[in-house]
Design a protein around this motif. Structure first.
Motif, mmCIF file in Angstrom:
data_model
loop_
_atom_site.group_PDB
_atom_site.id
_atom_site.type_symbol
_atom_site.label_atom_id
_atom_site.label_comp_id
_atom_site.label_asym_id
_atom_site.label_seq_id
_atom_site.Cartn_x
_atom_site.Cartn_y
_atom_site.Cartn_z
ATOM 1 N N THR A 46 91.902 8.771 -39.678
ATOM 2 C CA THR A 46 92.421 8.223 -38.430
ATOM 3 C C THR A 46 93.378 9.202 -37.764
ATOM 4 O OG1 THR A 46 92.209 5.954 -39.244
ATOM 5 C CG2 THR A 46 93.688 6.315 -37.383
ATOM 6 N N LYS A 47 94.251 9.800 -38.556
ATOM 7 C CA LYS A 47 95.198 10.774 -38.002
ATOM 8 C C LYS A 47 94.470 11.970 -37.414
ATOM 9 C CE LYS A 47 99.285 9.650 -40.739
ATOM 10 N NZ LYS A 47 100.325 10.172 -41.645
ATOM 11 N N GLN A 48 93.417 12.421 -38.079
ATOM 12 C CA GLN A 48 92.643 13.535 -37.548
ATOM 13 C C GLN A 48 91.991 13.147 -36.220
ATOM 14 O OE1 GLN A 48 93.989 16.135 -39.418
ATOM 15 N NE2 GLN A 48 91.962 16.987 -39.068
ATOM 16 N N GLY A 49 91.494 11.912 -36.156
ATOM 17 C CA GLY A 49 90.858 11.444 -34.931
ATOM 18 C C GLY A 49 91.822 11.249 -33.782
ATOM 19 N N MET A 50 93.113 11.186 -34.089
ATOM 20 C CA MET A 50 94.135 10.979 -33.063
ATOM 21 C C MET A 50 94.759 12.278 -32.580
ATOM 22 S SD MET A 50 96.180 7.676 -34.584
ATOM 23 C CE MET A 50 97.389 7.752 -33.240
ATOM 24 N N ARG A 69 90.464 -6.057 -29.632
ATOM 25 C CA ARG A 69 89.816 -5.055 -30.469
ATOM 26 C C ARG A 69 90.787 -4.011 -30.984
ATOM 27 N NH1 ARG A 69 85.087 -2.593 -27.326
ATOM 28 N NH2 ARG A 69 84.640 -1.725 -29.399
ATOM 29 N N GLY A 70 91.984 -3.930 -30.407
ATOM 30 C CA GLY A 70 92.969 -2.969 -30.892
ATOM 31 C C GLY A 70 93.497 -2.069 -29.794
ATOM 32 N N TRP A 71 94.241 -1.035 -30.208
ATOM 33 C CA TRP A 71 94.949 -0.130 -29.296
ATOM 34 C C TRP A 71 94.060 1.036 -28.904
ATOM 35 C CZ3 TRP A 71 96.519 4.947 -28.996
ATOM 36 C CH2 TRP A 71 97.581 5.245 -28.117
ATOM 37 N N VAL A 72 94.103 1.378 -27.616
ATOM 38 C CA VAL A 72 93.356 2.536 -27.124
ATOM 39 C C VAL A 72 94.289 3.407 -26.291
ATOM 40 C CG1 VAL A 72 91.147 1.334 -27.110
ATOM 41 C CG2 VAL A 72 92.559 1.306 -25.052
ATOM 42 N N PRO A 73 94.035 4.715 -26.209
ATOM 43 C CA PRO A 73 94.885 5.596 -25.405
ATOM 44 C C PRO A 73 94.689 5.340 -23.912
ATOM 45 C CG PRO A 73 92.998 6.806 -26.287
ATOM 46 C CD PRO A 73 92.975 5.447 -26.927
ATOM 47 N N GLN A 132 82.053 -4.666 -36.896
ATOM 48 C CA GLN A 132 80.913 -3.872 -37.350
ATOM 49 C C GLN A 132 79.636 -4.307 -36.640
ATOM 50 O OE1 GLN A 132 81.206 -1.209 -39.318
ATOM 51 N NE2 GLN A 132 83.425 -1.582 -39.505
ATOM 52 N N PRO A 133 78.894 -3.352 -36.009
ATOM 53 C CA PRO A 133 79.267 -1.939 -35.865
ATOM 54 C C PRO A 133 80.405 -1.774 -34.862
ATOM 55 C CG PRO A 133 77.310 -2.416 -34.573
ATOM 56 C CD PRO A 133 77.609 -3.662 -35.353
ATOM 57 N N THR A 134 81.077 -0.622 -34.936
ATOM 58 C CA THR A 134 82.193 -0.352 -34.046
ATOM 59 C C THR A 134 81.836 0.811 -33.138
ATOM 60 O OG1 THR A 134 84.596 0.022 -33.972
ATOM 61 C CG2 THR A 134 83.352 1.147 -35.716
ATOM 62 N N THR A 135 82.828 1.410 -32.499
ATOM 63 C CA THR A 135 82.583 2.503 -31.569
ATOM 64 C C THR A 135 82.043 3.730 -32.293
ATOM 65 O OG1 THR A 135 84.937 2.991 -31.806
ATOM 66 C CG2 THR A 135 84.263 1.844 -29.825
ATOM 67 N N THR A 136 81.405 4.611 -31.537
ATOM 68 C CA THR A 136 80.851 5.840 -32.099
ATOM 69 C C THR A 136 81.600 7.048 -31.559
ATOM 70 O OG1 THR A 136 79.210 5.970 -30.308
ATOM 71 C CG2 THR A 136 78.544 4.851 -32.340
ATOM 72 N N GLY A 137 81.806 8.025 -32.425
ATOM 73 C CA GLY A 137 82.425 9.277 -32.007
ATOM 74 C C GLY A 137 83.909 9.220 -31.755
ATOM 75 N N THR A 138 84.593 8.165 -32.185
ATOM 76 C CA THR A 138 86.029 8.036 -31.965
ATOM 77 C C THR A 138 86.617 7.040 -32.952
ATOM 78 O OG1 THR A 138 87.740 7.389 -30.360
ATOM 79 C CG2 THR A 138 85.628 6.249 -30.223
ATOM 80 N N VAL A 139 87.916 7.178 -33.235
ATOM 81 C CA VAL A 139 88.604 6.228 -34.125
ATOM 82 C C VAL A 139 89.100 5.002 -33.369
ATOM 83 C CG1 VAL A 139 89.333 8.034 -35.719
ATOM 84 C CG2 VAL A 139 90.848 7.382 -33.837
ATOM 85 N N PHE A 140 89.064 5.066 -32.047
ATOM 86 C CA PHE A 140 89.556 3.966 -31.219
ATOM 87 C C PHE A 140 88.441 2.957 -30.947
ATOM 88 C CE2 PHE A 140 91.977 7.813 -29.997
ATOM 89 C CZ PHE A 140 93.209 7.429 -30.469
#
Length: 223
Positions: free
Chosen positions: A47-51, A84-88, A169-177
């Motif tokens: 997650t940290k790497q994805g951020m 769904r959670g926090w997004v930038p 599940q399934p969630t987003t693709t190509g991102t941790v957000f």
């Protein structure tokens, strides 16, 4: 919180009860609530790497949004709201052009807890549904803006940090957000009970010490 999740379609569930359901997201009706900072420091390395990209942008980690999306439930005309959670901040700015293409399509399984409205302080601006601006979670208001009944429930997706698995599940693709709140943070008060205990012990000890010094001064004055 320790009870197994129940099917949200089967009954009315109280706030903070774990639930599970499934359906199809109505991404065209997504609502962004904020700006607000990410409320916790992710411990998962992936997650940290994805951020990293977000962390490199000054102020981005403090000005993101909660992503709220209606979820149509199969076999019925009912829908629920899903936090769904926090997004930038870039997600809101580029929703149609970029972020929308990363969202899960088709049937999605969601698990989390029932979430109610927030109680904003006097410093938080009023929501402006006509402009699509939401500064705090008003579940009935958001539901009505999405064309749903005011009593539509909201489910907050949670993250199992131990397994690194989202309750989506399934969630987003190509991102941790989006980044859901960890299960451990849902039951974390701003001041935990042990904090109250330490507070009481500290002030009791300080009061006793002051009383002792005051008596000592009075005793010297009488000599």
């Amino acid at each position: 919180m320790e009870l197994p999740p129940v099917d949200l379609q089967q009954q009315v569930i109280p706030e903070f009860r774990r639930v599970a359901t499934q359906g199809t997201y109505q991404h065209s009706k997504a609502v962004f609530v904020g700006p607000r900072p990410l409320s916790y420091d992710p411990s998962d390395w992936n997650t940290k790497q994805g951020m990293r990209e977000v962390l490199s942008i000054p102020g981005a980690i403090k000005s993101g949004f909660l992503l709220i999306t209606p979820l149509s439930q199969p076999g019925s005309q009912h829908a629920i709201l899903v936090n769904r959670g926090w997004v930038p901040p870039s997600w809101k700015a580029d929703w149609q052009q970029r972020s929308l293409g990363q969202q899960p399509l088709g049937l999605v399984k969601v698990s989390g807890v029932v979430q109610g409205s927030e109680k904003p302080s006097s410093f938080v601006p009023a929501n402006e549904p006509q402009q699509g601006s939401y500064f705090w979670l008003d579940v009935p208001g958001i539901a009505e803006a999405c064309g749903l009944p005011a009593d539509t429930p909201m489910v907050q997706v949670l993250l199992d940090e131990g397994l690194g698995v989202k309750g989506e599940q399934p969630t987003t693709t190509g991102t941790v957000f989006p980044l859901p709140k960890p299960l451990s943070r849902v039951v974390h008060f701003s001041t935990m009970p042990i904090g109250h205990f330490n507070y009481v012990v500290g002030w009791t000890g300080m009061s006793a010490a002051m009383a002792y010094l005051a008596l000592k001064v009075l005793h010297k004055g009488r000599r």
